[in-house]
Design a protein around this motif. Structure first.
Motif, PDB file in Angstrom:
ATOM      1  N   ALA A  48      -1.739 -17.709   2.604  1.00 31.20           N
ATOM      2  CA  ALA A  48      -2.243 -16.856   1.795  1.00 31.20           C
ATOM      3  C   ALA A  48      -3.772 -14.996   2.305  1.00 31.20           C
ATOM      4  O   ALA A  48      -3.437 -14.290   1.149  1.00 31.20           O
ATOM      5  N   TYR A  49      -3.062 -14.548   4.041  1.00 29.40           N
ATOM      6  CA  TYR A  49      -2.741 -13.852   4.288  1.00 29.40           C
ATOM      7  C   TYR A  49      -2.235 -12.826   3.815  1.00 29.40           C
ATOM      8  O   TYR A  49      -2.740 -11.372   3.195  1.00 29.40           O
ATOM      9  N   THR A  50      -1.232 -12.718   3.794  1.00 27.84           N
ATOM     10  CA  THR A  50      -0.263 -11.868   3.518  1.00 27.84           C
ATOM     11  C   THR A  50       0.386 -11.186   1.936  1.00 27.84           C
ATOM     12  O   THR A  50       0.099 -10.551   1.687  1.00 27.84           O
ATOM     13  N   ILE A  51      -0.320 -12.970   1.114  1.00 27.76           N
ATOM     14  CA  ILE A  51       0.420 -12.587  -0.146  1.00 27.76           C
ATOM     15  C   ILE A  51      -1.247 -11.442  -0.706  1.00 27.76           C
ATOM     16  O   ILE A  51      -0.648 -10.338  -1.165  1.00 27.76           O
ATOM     17  N   ALA A  52      -2.250 -11.119   0.224  1.00 28.76           N
ATOM     18  CA  ALA A  52      -3.851 -10.557  -0.152  1.00 28.76           C
ATOM     19  C   ALA A  52      -3.329  -9.404   0.011  1.00 28.76           C
ATOM     20  O   ALA A  52      -3.874  -8.360  -0.775  1.00 28.76           O
ATOM     21  N   LYS A  53      -2.327  -8.881   1.291  1.00 25.93           N
ATOM     22  CA  LYS A  53      -2.288  -8.020   1.785  1.00 25.93           C
ATOM     23  C   LYS A  53      -1.018  -6.807   1.129  1.00 25.93           C
ATOM     24  O   LYS A  53      -1.208  -6.004   1.109  1.00 25.93           O
ATOM     25  N   ILE A  54       0.019  -8.318   0.735  1.00 17.83           N
ATOM     26  CA  ILE A  54       1.061  -7.281  -0.405  1.00 17.83           C
ATOM     27  C   ILE A  54       0.917  -6.904  -1.820  1.00 17.83           C
ATOM     28  O   ILE A  54       0.962  -5.927  -2.640  1.00 17.83           O
ATOM     29  N   THR A  77      10.520  -4.638 -11.652  1.00 15.13           N
ATOM     30  CA  THR A  77       8.526  -4.676 -10.413  1.00 15.13           C
ATOM     31  C   THR A  77       9.171  -3.747  -9.656  1.00 15.13           C
ATOM     32  O   THR A  77      10.070  -3.925  -9.092  1.00 15.13           O
ATOM     33  N   GLY A  78       8.169  -3.376  -8.594  1.00  8.45           N
ATOM     34  CA  GLY A  78       8.197  -2.416  -7.681  1.00  8.45           C
ATOM     35  C   GLY A  78       7.258  -2.772  -6.289  1.00  8.45           C
ATOM     36  O   GLY A  78       6.499  -3.179  -6.424  1.00  8.45           O
ATOM     37  N   PHE A  79       7.554  -1.556  -5.511  1.00 10.85           N
ATOM     38  CA  PHE A  79       6.133  -1.507  -4.344  1.00 10.85           C
ATOM     39  C   PHE A  79       6.286  -0.328  -3.618  1.00 10.85           C
ATOM     40  O   PHE A  79       7.597   0.330  -3.839  1.00 10.85           O
ATOM     41  N   ALA A  80       4.918  -0.029  -3.436  1.00 10.32           N
ATOM     42  CA  ALA A  80       4.975   0.781  -3.162  1.00 10.32           C
ATOM     43  C   ALA A  80       5.392   1.051  -1.616  1.00 10.32           C
ATOM     44  O   ALA A  80       5.531   0.052  -0.230  1.00 10.32           O
ATOM     45  N   VAL A  81       5.732   2.384  -0.836  1.00 10.86           N
ATOM     46  CA  VAL A  81       7.117   2.222   0.472  1.00 10.86           C
ATOM     47  C   VAL A  81       5.677   3.481   0.883  1.00 10.86           C
ATOM     48  O   VAL A  81       5.421   4.831   0.834  1.00 10.86           O
ATOM     49  N   HIS A  82       6.116   3.734   2.695  1.00 13.20           N
ATOM     50  CA  HIS A  82       6.340   5.497   2.842  1.00 13.20           C
ATOM     51  C   HIS A  82       5.223   5.479   3.424  1.00 13.20           C
ATOM     52  O   HIS A  82       4.447   4.970   3.728  1.00 13.20           O
ATOM     53  N   ASP A  83       4.333   6.032   2.637  1.00 16.29           N
ATOM     54  CA  ASP A  83       3.077   6.980   2.081  1.00 16.29           C
ATOM     55  C   ASP A  83       2.721   7.056   1.361  1.00 16.29           C
ATOM     56  O   ASP A  83       1.280   7.662   1.172  1.00 16.29           O
ATOM     57  N   GLY A  84       2.963   5.622   0.368  1.00 16.78           N
ATOM     58  CA  GLY A  84       1.719   5.185  -0.643  1.00 16.78           C
ATOM     59  C   GLY A  84       1.685   6.247  -2.132  1.00 16.78           C
ATOM     60  O   GLY A  84       2.090   5.399  -3.005  1.00 16.78           O
ATOM     61  N   ALA A 107       7.508   5.564 -15.891  1.00 15.05           N
ATOM     62  CA  ALA A 107       5.937   4.929 -15.690  1.00 15.05           C
ATOM     63  C   ALA A 107       5.871   3.672 -14.584  1.00 15.05           C
ATOM     64  O   ALA A 107       7.065   2.659 -14.663  1.00 15.05           O
ATOM     65  N   VAL A 108       5.364   4.040 -13.348  1.00 19.79           N
ATOM     66  CA  VAL A 108       4.260   2.991 -12.975  1.00 19.79           C
ATOM     67  C   VAL A 108       2.975   2.210 -13.159  1.00 19.79           C
ATOM     68  O   VAL A 108       2.242   3.091 -14.460  1.00 19.79           O
ATOM     69  N   PHE A 109       3.070   1.020 -13.454  1.00 21.10           N
ATOM     70  CA  PHE A 109       1.529   0.063 -13.532  1.00 21.10           C
ATOM     71  C   PHE A 109       1.140  -0.349 -12.494  1.00 21.10           C
ATOM     72  O   PHE A 109       1.645  -1.187 -12.180  1.00 21.10           O
ATOM     73  N   ALA A 110      -0.474   0.234 -12.336  1.00 18.45           N
ATOM     74  CA  ALA A 110      -0.176  -0.518 -10.845  1.00 18.45           C
ATOM     75  C   ALA A 110      -2.020  -1.213 -11.820  1.00 18.45           C
ATOM     76  O   ALA A 110      -2.271  -0.676 -12.880  1.00 18.45           O
ATOM     77  N   ALA A 111      -2.794  -1.894 -10.551  1.00 16.19           N
ATOM     78  CA  ALA A 111      -3.984  -2.494 -10.858  1.00 16.19           C
ATOM     79  C   ALA A 111      -4.796  -2.514  -9.108  1.00 16.19           C
ATOM     80  O   ALA A 111      -4.069  -3.063  -8.554  1.00 16.19           O
ATOM     81  N   LYS A 136       8.903   9.078  -6.861  1.00 18.32           N
ATOM     82  CA  LYS A 136       7.508   9.141  -6.599  1.00 18.32           C
ATOM     83  C   LYS A 136       6.495   9.569  -7.865  1.00 18.32           C
ATOM     84  O   LYS A 136       6.793   9.694  -8.715  1.00 18.32           O
ATOM     85  N   ILE A 137       5.214   9.252  -7.496  1.00 16.23           N
ATOM     86  CA  ILE A 137       4.361   8.670  -8.716  1.00 16.23           C
ATOM     87  C   ILE A 137       3.183   9.984  -8.467  1.00 16.23           C
ATOM     88  O   ILE A 137       2.858  10.033  -7.230  1.00 16.23           O
ATOM     89  N   GLY A 138       2.121   9.523  -9.085  1.00 11.79           N
ATOM     90  CA  GLY A 138       1.380  10.879  -9.042  1.00 11.79           C
ATOM     91  C   GLY A 138       0.219   9.929  -9.029  1.00 11.79           C
ATOM     92  O   GLY A 138       0.018   8.883  -8.767  1.00 11.79           O
ATOM     93  N   GLY A 139      -1.144  10.522  -8.578  1.00 16.17           N
ATOM     94  CA  GLY A 139      -2.273   9.754  -8.363  1.00 16.17           C
ATOM     95  C   GLY A 139      -2.921   9.941  -6.953  1.00 16.17           C
ATOM     96  O   GLY A 139      -1.060  10.050  -5.895  1.00 16.17           O
ATOM     97  N   ALA A 140      -3.562   9.036  -6.492  1.00 15.76           N
ATOM     98  CA  ALA A 140      -3.928   8.242  -4.906  1.00 15.76           C
ATOM     99  C   ALA A 140      -2.504   7.912  -4.606  1.00 15.76           C
ATOM    100  O   ALA A 140      -2.359   6.904  -5.664  1.00 15.76           O
ATOM    101  N   PRO A 141      -1.897   7.468  -3.030  1.00 13.14           N
ATOM    102  CA  PRO A 141      -1.854   6.739  -2.555  1.00 13.14           C
ATOM    103  C   PRO A 141      -2.114   5.456  -3.044  1.00 13.14           C
ATOM    104  O   PRO A 141      -2.909   4.413  -2.962  1.00 13.14           O
ATOM    105  N   LEU A 142      -1.200   4.501  -3.253  1.00 17.19           N
ATOM    106  CA  LEU A 142      -1.052   2.964  -2.707  1.00 17.19           C
ATOM    107  C   LEU A 142      -0.876   2.368  -1.637  1.00 17.19           C
ATOM    108  O   LEU A 142      -0.300   2.952  -0.913  1.00 17.19           O
ATOM    109  N   PRO A 143      -1.166   1.333  -1.113  1.00 17.61           N
ATOM    110  CA  PRO A 143      -1.599   0.866  -0.089  1.00 17.61           C
ATOM    111  C   PRO A 143       0.340   0.496  -0.014  1.00 17.61           C
ATOM    112  O   PRO A 143       1.569  -0.033  -0.012  1.00 17.61           O
ATOM    113  N   ALA A 144       0.710   1.034   1.713  1.00 18.95           N
ATOM    114  CA  ALA A 144       2.202   0.847   1.866  1.00 18.95           C
ATOM    115  C   ALA A 144       2.728  -0.398   2.522  1.00 18.95           C
ATOM    116  O   ALA A 144       2.296  -0.737   3.526  1.00 18.95           O
ATOM    117  N   ILE A 145       3.524  -0.612   1.782  1.00 21.02           N
ATOM    118  CA  ILE A 145       4.238  -1.989   2.268  1.00 21.02           C
ATOM    119  C   ILE A 145       5.433  -1.735   3.715  1.00 21.02           C
ATOM    120  O   ILE A 145       5.768  -0.557   3.622  1.00 21.02           O
TER     121      ILE A 145
END
Length: 278
Positions: A48-54, A77-84, A107-111, A136-145
């Motif tokens: 449960a904690y890991t899912i909230a982090k991911i 699906t995709g996931f943020a890495v390195h610098d977000g 494009a990528v779609f984030a929530a 590589k995406i525009g905008g503010a960095p996302l939390p990286a895994i």
């Protein structure tokens, strides 16, 4: 032990000596590193904690064209890495072509916190042989895994993956599945009949590598989902295909429960060799 709702409990007075012993015990316990059972919380490190982090790192991948109906087309699906600002996914998730003349964009779609956003993306690196791509995406960095060590994965270990199994039909709400590593097997299995061999299968047979087979249910929208350790959240693979037992049309109704993931070492190699990122 289960108690019936209409059970009657009787309480008996505690003798003075017993009360004093209980008071002494309470004093001793209160001075040590003890945690009351009332209101105790599950220790960190659970799924449960890991899912909230991911979840904040998970994005949809597709294309966007404002004048189109619908403007957003989901492909995986995709996931943020390195610098977000870098997103990892499967190579096969990317559109075959982008109609830039009519202002279509990758494009990528984030929530985040209930708010949804569309981020313009550009292809940064591609490894078609191992079915990995980095955007590589525009905008503010996302939390990286954090990426783990896929060479240490063993059969029988439990892992989870989070993504969008049926796209954005139900909104940008990532879904998590889990299972064990059923086998570590070659990416391509020889066809029983020569007529079933195609150019892609022949190429894979000539340069085969091992992938993770999972006893977990995944769907086409899960392509590009991170496969991660349930305790640490470290990514060890990327979901890239599902075994189809009948037809693709029946996959939602009759999933096979057999999925495959590319070891994350190929994603790490792509970041390092093509982008100079560690």
């Amino acid at each position: 032990m289960m108690f019936r709702g209409d059970a009657v409990f009787s309480f008996h007075p505690v003798k003075r000596k017993a009360r004093s012993l209980l008071a002494l015990l309470a004093a001793v316990l209160g001075s040590g590193p003890w945690v009351s059972a009332v209101g105790a919380q599950e220790p960190s490190g659970g799924l449960a904690y890991t899912i909230a982090k991911i979840k904040p790192s998970i994005v949809g991948v597709g294309s966007f064209q404002r004048t189109r109906t619908p403007p957003a087309v989901f492909r995986g699906t995709g996931f943020a890495v390195h610098d977000g600002v870098h997103v990892m996914t499967n190579a096969h998730v990317l559109p075959e072509a982008i109609d830039r003349a009519n202002f279509e964009t990758l494009a990528v779609f984030a929530a985040s916190g209930g708010a949804q956003s569309v981020r313009q993306a550009e292809l940064a690196a591609l490894d078609e042989e191992h079915d990995v791509a980095v955007l590589k995406i525009g905008g503010a960095p996302l939390p990286a895994i954090r990426l783990g060590d896929s060479d240490r994965v063993r059969e029988g270990e439990e892992y989870a993956f989070t993504g969008f199994p049926i796209g954005m039909v139900l909104g940008l709400y990532p879904v998590t599945h889990r299972g064990i590593i059923s086998a570590i097997s070659p990416i391509a299995i020889p066809a029983p009949r020569a007529k079933n061999l195609d150019r892609q299968t022949l190429r894979r047979l000539g340069s085969s590598y091992e992938v993770f087979q999972l006893d977990a249910t995944a769907y086409p929208g899960n392509s590009g989902s991170p496969l991660y350790d349930v305790k640490t959240g470290e990514v060890v693979g990327i979901l890239n295909k599902v075994f189809v037992q009948e037809t693709k049309e029946n996959l939602l109704e009759k999933p096979s429960g057999i999925s495959y993931a590319i070891p994350i070492k190929y994603g790490r190699n792509l970041l390092r060799q093509k982008l100079g990122l560690q």
